[in-house]
Write a protein that holds these residues in place. Structure first.
Motif, PDB file in Angstrom:
ATOM      1  N   ALA A 173      28.386 -89.654 -26.312  1.00  0.00           N
ATOM      2  CA  ALA A 173      28.212 -88.312 -26.860  1.00  0.00           C
ATOM      3  C   ALA A 173      28.559 -87.316 -25.756  1.00  0.00           C
ATOM      4  O   ALA A 173      28.257 -87.562 -24.583  1.00  0.00           O
ATOM      5  CB  ALA A 173      26.778 -88.112 -27.335  1.00  0.00           C
ATOM      6  N   PHE A 174      29.174 -86.186 -26.115  1.00  0.00           N
ATOM      7  CA  PHE A 174      29.700 -85.274 -25.105  1.00  0.00           C
ATOM      8  C   PHE A 174      29.350 -83.821 -25.423  1.00  0.00           C
ATOM      9  O   PHE A 174      29.148 -83.449 -26.582  1.00  0.00           O
ATOM     10  CB  PHE A 174      31.227 -85.394 -25.019  1.00  0.00           C
ATOM     11  CG  PHE A 174      31.713 -86.750 -24.614  1.00  0.00           C
ATOM     12  CD1 PHE A 174      31.763 -87.121 -23.277  1.00  0.00           C
ATOM     13  CD2 PHE A 174      32.111 -87.675 -25.570  1.00  0.00           C
ATOM     14  CE1 PHE A 174      32.204 -88.379 -22.905  1.00  0.00           C
ATOM     15  CE2 PHE A 174      32.558 -88.933 -25.208  1.00  0.00           C
ATOM     16  CZ  PHE A 174      32.606 -89.284 -23.871  1.00  0.00           C
ATOM     17  N   TYR A 175      29.313 -83.023 -24.343  1.00  0.00           N
ATOM     18  CA  TYR A 175      29.190 -81.573 -24.466  1.00  0.00           C
ATOM     19  C   TYR A 175      30.541 -80.928 -24.144  1.00  0.00           C
ATOM     20  O   TYR A 175      31.282 -81.416 -23.287  1.00  0.00           O
ATOM     21  CB  TYR A 175      28.159 -81.019 -23.479  1.00  0.00           C
ATOM     22  CG  TYR A 175      26.731 -81.398 -23.773  1.00  0.00           C
ATOM     23  CD1 TYR A 175      25.989 -80.694 -24.714  1.00  0.00           C
ATOM     24  CD2 TYR A 175      26.116 -82.441 -23.086  1.00  0.00           C
ATOM     25  CE1 TYR A 175      24.664 -81.031 -24.979  1.00  0.00           C
ATOM     26  CE2 TYR A 175      24.795 -82.790 -23.341  1.00  0.00           C
ATOM     27  CZ  TYR A 175      24.079 -82.080 -24.288  1.00  0.00           C
ATOM     28  OH  TYR A 175      22.771 -82.417 -24.548  1.00  0.00           O
ATOM     29  N   LYS A 223      27.584 -80.111 -33.158  1.00  0.00           N
ATOM     30  CA  LYS A 223      26.365 -79.311 -33.314  1.00  0.00           C
ATOM     31  C   LYS A 223      26.312 -78.263 -32.212  1.00  0.00           C
ATOM     32  O   LYS A 223      26.560 -78.568 -31.045  1.00  0.00           O
ATOM     33  CB  LYS A 223      25.123 -80.203 -33.247  1.00  0.00           C
ATOM     34  CG  LYS A 223      25.046 -81.233 -34.368  1.00  0.00           C
ATOM     35  CD  LYS A 223      23.800 -82.098 -34.243  1.00  0.00           C
ATOM     36  CE  LYS A 223      23.738 -83.120 -35.371  1.00  0.00           C
ATOM     37  NZ  LYS A 223      22.543 -83.996 -35.258  1.00  0.00           N
ATOM     38  N   ILE A 224      25.986 -77.032 -32.581  1.00  0.00           N
ATOM     39  CA  ILE A 224      25.863 -75.968 -31.592  1.00  0.00           C
ATOM     40  C   ILE A 224      24.582 -76.162 -30.786  1.00  0.00           C
ATOM     41  O   ILE A 224      23.514 -76.425 -31.346  1.00  0.00           O
ATOM     42  CB  ILE A 224      25.862 -74.584 -32.272  1.00  0.00           C
ATOM     43  CG1 ILE A 224      27.222 -74.316 -32.931  1.00  0.00           C
ATOM     44  CG2 ILE A 224      25.549 -73.488 -31.254  1.00  0.00           C
ATOM     45  CD1 ILE A 224      27.299 -72.985 -33.650  1.00  0.00           C
ATOM     46  N   VAL A 225      24.706 -76.037 -29.469  1.00  0.00           N
ATOM     47  CA  VAL A 225      23.567 -76.179 -28.566  1.00  0.00           C
ATOM     48  C   VAL A 225      23.169 -74.791 -28.068  1.00  0.00           C
ATOM     49  O   VAL A 225      24.014 -74.033 -27.576  1.00  0.00           O
ATOM     50  CB  VAL A 225      23.931 -77.083 -27.368  1.00  0.00           C
ATOM     51  CG1 VAL A 225      22.750 -77.207 -26.414  1.00  0.00           C
ATOM     52  CG2 VAL A 225      24.375 -78.454 -27.858  1.00  0.00           C
ATOM     53  N   SER A 226      21.903 -74.450 -28.183  1.00  0.00           N
ATOM     54  CA  SER A 226      21.440 -73.135 -27.735  1.00  0.00           C
ATOM     55  C   SER A 226      21.363 -73.089 -26.210  1.00  0.00           C
ATOM     56  O   SER A 226      21.310 -74.126 -25.534  1.00  0.00           O
ATOM     57  CB  SER A 226      20.066 -72.826 -28.327  1.00  0.00           C
ATOM     58  OG  SER A 226      19.075 -73.652 -27.738  1.00  0.00           O
ATOM     59  N   LYS A 227      21.325 -71.879 -25.666  1.00  0.00           N
ATOM     60  CA  LYS A 227      21.217 -71.716 -24.214  1.00  0.00           C
ATOM     61  C   LYS A 227      19.886 -72.237 -23.696  1.00  0.00           C
ATOM     62  O   LYS A 227      19.776 -72.634 -22.526  1.00  0.00           O
ATOM     63  CB  LYS A 227      21.400 -70.243 -23.851  1.00  0.00           C
ATOM     64  CG  LYS A 227      22.815 -69.731 -24.114  1.00  0.00           C
ATOM     65  CD  LYS A 227      22.962 -68.276 -23.708  1.00  0.00           C
ATOM     66  CE  LYS A 227      24.388 -67.791 -23.968  1.00  0.00           C
ATOM     67  NZ  LYS A 227      24.562 -66.359 -23.599  1.00  0.00           N
ATOM     68  N   GLU A 263      18.502 -74.914 -24.783  1.00  0.00           N
ATOM     69  CA  GLU A 263      18.650 -76.367 -24.701  1.00  0.00           C
ATOM     70  C   GLU A 263      19.533 -76.783 -23.535  1.00  0.00           C
ATOM     71  O   GLU A 263      19.289 -77.809 -22.889  1.00  0.00           O
ATOM     72  CB  GLU A 263      19.254 -76.901 -26.007  1.00  0.00           C
ATOM     73  CG  GLU A 263      18.386 -76.724 -27.234  1.00  0.00           C
ATOM     74  CD  GLU A 263      19.094 -77.182 -28.493  1.00  0.00           C
ATOM     75  OE1 GLU A 263      18.974 -78.376 -28.833  1.00  0.00           O
ATOM     76  OE2 GLU A 263      19.785 -76.358 -29.128  1.00  0.00           O
ATOM     77  N   LEU A 264      20.582 -75.995 -23.277  1.00  0.00           N
ATOM     78  CA  LEU A 264      21.528 -76.360 -22.220  1.00  0.00           C
ATOM     79  C   LEU A 264      22.186 -75.111 -21.652  1.00  0.00           C
ATOM     80  O   LEU A 264      22.810 -74.343 -22.383  1.00  0.00           O
ATOM     81  CB  LEU A 264      22.609 -77.302 -22.769  1.00  0.00           C
ATOM     82  CG  LEU A 264      23.640 -77.766 -21.746  1.00  0.00           C
ATOM     83  CD1 LEU A 264      23.047 -78.863 -20.859  1.00  0.00           C
ATOM     84  CD2 LEU A 264      24.900 -78.292 -22.433  1.00  0.00           C
ATOM     85  N   ASP A 301      24.743 -74.529 -15.331  1.00  0.00           N
ATOM     86  CA  ASP A 301      23.906 -75.524 -14.649  1.00  0.00           C
ATOM     87  C   ASP A 301      24.386 -76.940 -14.961  1.00  0.00           C
ATOM     88  O   ASP A 301      24.348 -77.826 -14.093  1.00  0.00           O
ATOM     89  CB  ASP A 301      22.444 -75.371 -15.083  1.00  0.00           C
ATOM     90  CG  ASP A 301      21.815 -74.091 -14.550  1.00  0.00           C
ATOM     91  OD1 ASP A 301      22.386 -73.495 -13.615  1.00  0.00           O
ATOM     92  OD2 ASP A 301      20.763 -73.684 -15.089  1.00  0.00           O
ATOM     93  N   TYR A 302      24.825 -77.134 -16.182  1.00  0.00           N
ATOM     94  CA  TYR A 302      25.347 -78.450 -16.584  1.00  0.00           C
ATOM     95  C   TYR A 302      26.584 -78.807 -15.758  1.00  0.00           C
ATOM     96  O   TYR A 302      26.710 -79.934 -15.261  1.00  0.00           O
ATOM     97  CB  TYR A 302      25.683 -78.417 -18.073  1.00  0.00           C
ATOM     98  CG  TYR A 302      26.395 -79.647 -18.591  1.00  0.00           C
ATOM     99  CD1 TYR A 302      25.717 -80.848 -18.770  1.00  0.00           C
ATOM    100  CD2 TYR A 302      27.754 -79.597 -18.910  1.00  0.00           C
ATOM    101  CE1 TYR A 302      26.369 -81.971 -19.255  1.00  0.00           C
ATOM    102  CE2 TYR A 302      28.412 -80.714 -19.398  1.00  0.00           C
ATOM    103  CZ  TYR A 302      27.722 -81.895 -19.565  1.00  0.00           C
ATOM    104  OH  TYR A 302      28.373 -83.003 -20.037  1.00  0.00           O
ATOM    105  N   ILE A 303      27.482 -77.839 -15.589  1.00  0.00           N
ATOM    106  CA  ILE A 303      28.691 -78.061 -14.788  1.00  0.00           C
ATOM    107  C   ILE A 303      28.321 -78.401 -13.346  1.00  0.00           C
ATOM    108  O   ILE A 303      28.842 -79.362 -12.754  1.00  0.00           O
ATOM    109  CB  ILE A 303      29.599 -76.814 -14.807  1.00  0.00           C
ATOM    110  CG1 ILE A 303      30.123 -76.546 -16.216  1.00  0.00           C
ATOM    111  CG2 ILE A 303      30.760 -76.985 -13.828  1.00  0.00           C
ATOM    112  CD1 ILE A 303      31.091 -77.548 -16.728  1.00  0.00           C
TER     113      ILE A 303
END
Length: 304
Positions: free
Chosen positions: A227-229, A281-285, A287-288, A292-294
């Motif tokens: 699964a990916f963002y 699916k849209i991810v809210s700020k 949630e992620l 920071d993820y990068i």
């Protein structure tokens, strides 16, 4: 087309935002959009066959669309028929998954079976004996070879008439029809119908409600290695109009066309039978946080 049938077809799309958006105004989709949704969905061929026939029975369309829908029904009819026909046939079965570089790979097999019923029993027993989390990314690739008058040869070697894609439970969801087959549909519309079911990573081109900056979580397993963002950089209407960015294992940011399956590292090395539009699916700020993820991905890459 009846609204109940439109809803039944749109229910094949699990993406909450996209499903709601399309349901608000089902008329924004054309008949061929509904056919494409059916063809690319991760459901059984029998269910797809039933939906196509419902669509054909209730559609009041121009002649060219009627002819196209008729050929789509013929295309899937043949694929289902050859699975159960009485003539001598051989199923060559391979368990498919992915290697450490996200590339599609043969995990086990090939195995040989001679009937659809026995093959389904065998793969179900195989799964029950090994029911662990790795099955999230495993599926079966089944090549159908015919003997006798229906056989196909390339350079005197037997060649498959169909290749079927089957999930861990033995449900056949996709098929690829060899162009050299005698029953391959001819003509422009016939070729379009065959290609609709044949294409790897179906380029499902639907209108979307997404906006630039949206972060999507996409889980197309088992037809993707994980699964990916990704984050959307541009949102346009055509097949390449949705550009997204994602992080590769080296911590570098790559960009690609979401509708063409370019939303994760090494996507060209993967047999993507399932369009990301079905699952996004849209991810809210909350949630992620994308930045920071990068940074987290980049820090991990520096330590490996």
């Amino acid at each position: 087309m009846m609204i109940e049938l439109k809803q039944e077809i749109l229910d094949l799309i699990e993406s909450p935002k996209l499903h709601a958006y399309l349901m608000e105004d089902a008329e924004r989709l054309k008949l061929r959009d509904y056919v494409s949704i059916i063809a690319g969905a991760p459901v059984s061929l029998k269910r797809k066959q039933g939906l196509l026939y419902k669509l054909r029975a209730t559609s009041d369309t121009k002649q060219q669309d009627t002819d196209y829908l008729k050929l789509c029904c013929e295309c899937i009819d043949q694929a289902v028929q050859y699975l159960t026909m009485e003539s001598e046939k051989i199923f060559l079965i391979q368990l498919m998954g992915y290697d450490d570089d996200n590339k599609s790979d043969i995990i086990d097999g090939p195995y040989i079976m001679t009937s659809l019923e026995d093959m389904k029993k065998a793969v179900q027993e195989y799964y029950w004996n090994e029911p662990d989390s790795t099955w999230n990314t495993l599926y079966w690739r089944v090549e159908l070879y015919l003997d006798g008058e229906h056989e196909i040869k390339k350079n005197e070697f037997l060649s498959p008439m169909y290749t079927y894609i089957m999930n861990k439970d033995g449900e056949i969801q996709y098929f690829i029809h060899e162009k050299v087959s005698s029953n391959y549909l001819k003509g422009p519309l016939g070729s379009m119908a065959e290609w609709l079911f044949h294409s790897v990573c179906p380029d499902l081109n639907l209108p979307v409600p997404y906006q630039t900056g949206d972060v999507l979580f996409i889980d197309c397993r088992p037809y993707a290695p994980d699964a990916f963002y990704c984050r959307l950089k541009e949102v346009g209407d055509d097949c390449c109009g949705i550009q997204c960015e994602y992080v590769n294992p080296e911590g570098e940011i790559e960009t690609g066309a979401l509708k063409h399956g370019d939303y994760f590292f090494n996507h060209r090395e993967v047999y993507q039978y399932l369009s990301p539009l079905y699952k996004a699916k849209i991810v809210s700020k909350d949630e992620l946080n994308w930045d920071d993820y990068i940074k987290g991905k980049q820090n991990v890459s520096k330590t490996t």
